[in-house]
Motif scaffolding. Structure first.
Motif, PDB file in Angstrom:
ATOM      1  N   GLN A 181       0.813  -1.227   0.000  1.00  0.00           N
ATOM      2  CA  GLN A 181       0.000   0.000   0.000  1.00  0.00           C
ATOM      3  C   GLN A 181       0.841   1.269   0.000  1.00  0.00           C
ATOM      4  O   GLN A 181       0.335   2.347  -0.304  1.00  0.00           O
ATOM      5  CB  GLN A 181      -0.972  -0.022   1.189  1.00  0.00           C
ATOM      6  N   THR A 182       2.135   1.145   0.350  1.00  0.00           N
ATOM      7  CA  THR A 182       3.000   2.343   0.341  1.00  0.00           C
ATOM      8  C   THR A 182       3.621   2.591  -1.039  1.00  0.00           C
ATOM      9  O   THR A 182       4.361   3.558  -1.220  1.00  0.00           O
ATOM     10  CB  THR A 182       4.144   2.188   1.371  1.00  0.00           C
ATOM     11  N   LEU A 183       3.331   1.722  -1.994  1.00  0.00           N
ATOM     12  CA  LEU A 183       3.920   1.892  -3.326  1.00  0.00           C
ATOM     13  C   LEU A 183       3.362   3.121  -4.038  1.00  0.00           C
ATOM     14  O   LEU A 183       2.146   3.328  -4.048  1.00  0.00           O
ATOM     15  CB  LEU A 183       3.578   0.685  -4.212  1.00  0.00           C
ATOM     16  N   PRO A 184       4.228   3.920  -4.661  1.00  0.00           N
ATOM     17  CA  PRO A 184       3.708   4.977  -5.538  1.00  0.00           C
ATOM     18  C   PRO A 184       2.903   4.356  -6.686  1.00  0.00           C
ATOM     19  O   PRO A 184       3.178   3.216  -7.091  1.00  0.00           O
ATOM     20  CB  PRO A 184       4.980   5.638  -6.084  1.00  0.00           C
ATOM     21  N   ALA A 185       1.907   5.121  -7.191  1.00  0.00           N
ATOM     22  CA  ALA A 185       1.035   4.591  -8.262  1.00  0.00           C
ATOM     23  C   ALA A 185       1.855   4.100  -9.455  1.00  0.00           C
ATOM     24  O   ALA A 185       1.541   3.070 -10.067  1.00  0.00           O
ATOM     25  CB  ALA A 185       0.050   5.669  -8.702  1.00  0.00           C
ATOM     26  N   TYR A 186       2.928   4.834  -9.775  1.00  0.00           N
ATOM     27  CA  TYR A 186       3.736   4.457 -10.940  1.00  0.00           C
ATOM     28  C   TYR A 186       4.347   3.070 -10.753  1.00  0.00           C
ATOM     29  O   TYR A 186       4.304   2.237 -11.665  1.00  0.00           O
ATOM     30  CB  TYR A 186       4.833   5.509 -11.163  1.00  0.00           C
ATOM     31  N   GLN A 187       4.879   2.810  -9.551  1.00  0.00           N
ATOM     32  CA  GLN A 187       5.490   1.496  -9.307  1.00  0.00           C
ATOM     33  C   GLN A 187       4.426   0.402  -9.299  1.00  0.00           C
ATOM     34  O   GLN A 187       4.669  -0.716  -9.760  1.00  0.00           O
ATOM     35  CB  GLN A 187       6.246   1.493  -7.969  1.00  0.00           C
ATOM     36  N   PRO A 229      -7.038  -0.787 -11.995  1.00  0.00           N
ATOM     37  CA  PRO A 229      -7.629   0.554 -11.866  1.00  0.00           C
ATOM     38  C   PRO A 229      -8.169   0.816 -10.455  1.00  0.00           C
ATOM     39  O   PRO A 229      -8.137   1.946  -9.976  1.00  0.00           O
ATOM     40  CB  PRO A 229      -8.777   0.529 -12.892  1.00  0.00           C
ATOM     41  N   ARG A 230      -8.611  -0.236  -9.765  1.00  0.00           N
ATOM     42  CA  ARG A 230      -9.112  -0.043  -8.393  1.00  0.00           C
ATOM     43  C   ARG A 230      -7.991   0.387  -7.437  1.00  0.00           C
ATOM     44  O   ARG A 230      -8.204   1.239  -6.584  1.00  0.00           O
ATOM     45  CB  ARG A 230      -9.762  -1.329  -7.866  1.00  0.00           C
ATOM     46  N   VAL A 231      -6.800  -0.194  -7.558  1.00  0.00           N
ATOM     47  CA  VAL A 231      -5.726   0.226  -6.641  1.00  0.00           C
ATOM     48  C   VAL A 231      -5.106   1.554  -7.055  1.00  0.00           C
ATOM     49  O   VAL A 231      -4.588   2.282  -6.206  1.00  0.00           O
ATOM     50  CB  VAL A 231      -4.595  -0.814  -6.455  1.00  0.00           C
ATOM     51  N   ILE A 232      -5.185   1.862  -8.336  1.00  0.00           N
ATOM     52  CA  ILE A 232      -4.681   3.179  -8.750  1.00  0.00           C
ATOM     53  C   ILE A 232      -5.616   4.251  -8.157  1.00  0.00           C
ATOM     54  O   ILE A 232      -5.172   5.279  -7.647  1.00  0.00           O
ATOM     55  CB  ILE A 232      -4.618   3.303 -10.302  1.00  0.00           C
ATOM     56  N   ALA A 233      -6.924   3.972  -8.186  1.00  0.00           N
ATOM     57  CA  ALA A 233      -7.893   4.929  -7.627  1.00  0.00           C
ATOM     58  C   ALA A 233      -7.808   4.976  -6.104  1.00  0.00           C
ATOM     59  O   ALA A 233      -7.968   6.031  -5.500  1.00  0.00           O
ATOM     60  CB  ALA A 233      -9.314   4.547  -8.071  1.00  0.00           C
ATOM     61  N   ASP A 234      -7.569   3.826  -5.477  1.00  0.00           N
ATOM     62  CA  ASP A 234      -7.521   3.768  -4.017  1.00  0.00           C
ATOM     63  C   ASP A 234      -6.372   2.844  -3.587  1.00  0.00           C
ATOM     64  O   ASP A 234      -6.538   1.630  -3.480  1.00  0.00           O
ATOM     65  CB  ASP A 234      -8.859   3.235  -3.473  1.00  0.00           C
ATOM     66  N   PRO A 235      -5.201   3.435  -3.314  1.00  0.00           N
ATOM     67  CA  PRO A 235      -4.011   2.616  -2.994  1.00  0.00           C
ATOM     68  C   PRO A 235      -4.199   1.742  -1.760  1.00  0.00           C
ATOM     69  O   PRO A 235      -3.462   0.773  -1.574  1.00  0.00           O
ATOM     70  CB  PRO A 235      -2.921   3.660  -2.740  1.00  0.00           C
ATOM     71  N   ASN A 236      -5.168   2.069  -0.916  1.00  0.00           N
ATOM     72  CA  ASN A 236      -5.368   1.282   0.309  1.00  0.00           C
ATOM     73  C   ASN A 236      -6.433   0.202   0.163  1.00  0.00           C
ATOM     74  O   ASN A 236      -6.880  -0.368   1.159  1.00  0.00           O
ATOM     75  CB  ASN A 236      -5.727   2.212   1.472  1.00  0.00           C
ATOM     76  N   ASN A 237      -6.841  -0.075  -1.056  1.00  0.00           N
ATOM     77  CA  ASN A 237      -7.842  -1.128  -1.266  1.00  0.00           C
ATOM     78  C   ASN A 237      -7.174  -2.505  -1.060  1.00  0.00           C
ATOM     79  O   ASN A 237      -6.544  -3.065  -1.957  1.00  0.00           O
ATOM     80  CB  ASN A 237      -8.416  -1.011  -2.685  1.00  0.00           C
ATOM     81  N   TYR A 238      -7.312  -3.024   0.146  1.00  0.00           N
ATOM     82  CA  TYR A 238      -6.609  -4.260   0.516  1.00  0.00           C
ATOM     83  C   TYR A 238      -7.003  -5.429  -0.387  1.00  0.00           C
ATOM     84  O   TYR A 238      -6.146  -6.201  -0.840  1.00  0.00           O
ATOM     85  CB  TYR A 238      -6.886  -4.622   1.990  1.00  0.00           C
TER      86      TYR A 238
END
Ligand code: NZQ
Ligand code: ZN
Length: 392
Positions: A181-187, A229-238
């Motif tokens: 969850q700490t990953l930048p969107a690009y990575q 697309p779900r994790v790009i929109a919400d990085p904390n979506n477990y």
């Protein structure tokens, strides 16, 4: 379907907080003195390294540490790791990080018991012995947590090469999706692209009647199309992170690739980009893989139609199947663009004038050509040119 053996003995320790069990698993697999290997700042900053140390302390397992693995891991740090592991009499290597850290750990593992230069194993020598390796994975991407492979870059000449052996398959891999969850969107997107590429390298095959692995490949690809697309929109979506993390492992531990000829040209062609420009492997694949598809799709139009319809939901044009195949490739490139990936040389930071050098380093004629379509040096040049100028 071709004959095959499937051997994937890694124990996957999956879920929230499982990194706290590292010590117990090191003990289970016989480690008595550990080298903790890690990358830059991310694992220290997140508190992960602290938890890993505490879990080894709780089992009274001594350890030493070597950080500093950079993306596209270098031979220079591997030599340092081999020296340190020998001096400290380490008998177990624990990689805490992504594919780069894991691959560097695997290289150290083969180097420690070997009298010669570890690079021999990246130049064709067969691995006969290795220290046991385990991982705490922090990014869903390379699949190295479950693969027998390691890819290292030799600084002298920027030569990026791989090796493989069941001896370097991790004994166990801790996979806590929360760590990603700490990953930048690009990575995150680079990792996702690599996962999809690992499936496509297997999906495009000349082996007939492989329904089970076709469908497994498509399941992984459809999962990525839905979840990324779900994790790009919400990085904390477990839950989405968890699905992507497991997709990354099954994409590359070969369960979706057994019994079929595989290609792997896109990976070879990409590795020259990440070697020369030090770009992320996934970003390089986003530029290369759709271009490779454009170059080869006529070899089996119906297979590309299958991808287009089943993975990207394109309508089948029975009058003109080529149009469906092309629509599928376009849908893939658009997907990559929408998750923030580069799609051409300019966006990646690559230079068209370097194409002859890239082709030379790729070394067509030295056995590095694919299984789906064999490529000549001219073909590889054409693929780099298509990639250079790609547009939506
Ligand atoms: O160094 P740190 O600070 O950890 O930062 C890393 C790095 O900058 C960061 N990162 C990782 N986890 C993080 C995080 N940042 C925040 N939070 C987290 N949880 O991400 C960056 C990229 O890490 P890296 O390990 O390089 O990524 P990846 O897993 O994509 O590995 C890429 C390497 O694997 C090779 C590639 O060629 C490339 O060298 N591959 C290895 C394969 C294998 N062994 O089977 C197969 C693949 O096809 C691939 O070739
Ligand atoms: Zn890859």
């Amino acid at each position: 379907m071709d004959n095959f053996n499937f051997y994937s003995p890694t124990e996957f320790v999956f879920g929230k907080g499982r990194e706290n069990e590292c010590g117990r698993y090191v003990k289970k697999f016989g480690g008595t003195k550990v080298l903790i290997h890690f990358g830059g700042k991310s694992a220290e900053k997140s508190g992960l390294l602290g938890r890993v140390r505490a879990s080894l302390d709780a089992e009274n397992i001594p350890y030493c540490e070597l950080g500093g693995v950079q993306p596209n891991p270098r031979d220079t740090l591997v030599y340092k790791g081999i020296e340190l592991a020998r001096a400290e009499k380490v008998d177990f290597i624990l990689a805490v990080g992504g594919g780069s850290v894991i691959d560097s750990a695997k290289a150290i593992a083969v180097g420690v018991p070997y009298d010669g230069d570890f690079w021999d194993f990246y130049s064709g020598t067969q691995i006969k012995e290795a220290l046991p390796v385990a991982t705490v994975l922090t990014i869903a991407a390379a699949g190295s947590e479950g693969s027998p492979n390691s890819v290292i870059t030799k600084e002298d000449g920027l030569i990026k090469r791989g090796t493989g052996s069941d001896l370097i398959r991790p004994r166990f891999s801790v996979m806590d999706p929360e760590l990603t969850q700490t990953l930048p969107a690009y990575q995150t997107a680079c990792g996702a692209t690599d996962i999809m590429a690992h499936v496509f390298e297997r999906y495009f095959t000349n082996t007939p009647e492989v329904e089970i692995t076709d469908r497994l490949c498509e399941a992984v690809l459809c999962t990525m199309v839905k979840e990324v697309p779900r994790v790009i929109a919400d990085p904390n979506n477990y839950e989405a992170r968890a699905n992507i993390m497991w997709a990354g492992t099954v994409a590359h531990n070969n369960i979706v690739g057994v019994g079929r000829e595989q290609d792997w040209n896109s990976h070879g062609i990409e590795h020259e980009l990440s070697a020369l420009y030090d770009c992320a492997h996934g970003a390089g694949l986003a530029v290369i893989m759709p271009a490779w598809m454009e170059f080869v799709y006529k070899h089996n139009v119906m297979r590309f139609c299958q991808m287009a319809t089943r993975v990207f939901g394109c309508a089948m044009d029975f009058e003109n199947p080529e149009a469906t195949a092309v629509a599928g490739i376009k849908a893939f490139r658009t997907f990559l663009h929408n998750i923030g990936m580069p799609i051409n040389f300019a966006e990646l930071g690559a230079k068209e004038e370097d194409i002859p050098l890239l082709v030379k380093k790729f070394g067509v004629g030295t056995g590095r050509t694919g299984g789906f379509v064999k490529l000549s040096a001219e073909d590889v040049t054409s693929i780099y040119k298509l990639a250079a100028k790609a547009a939506l």
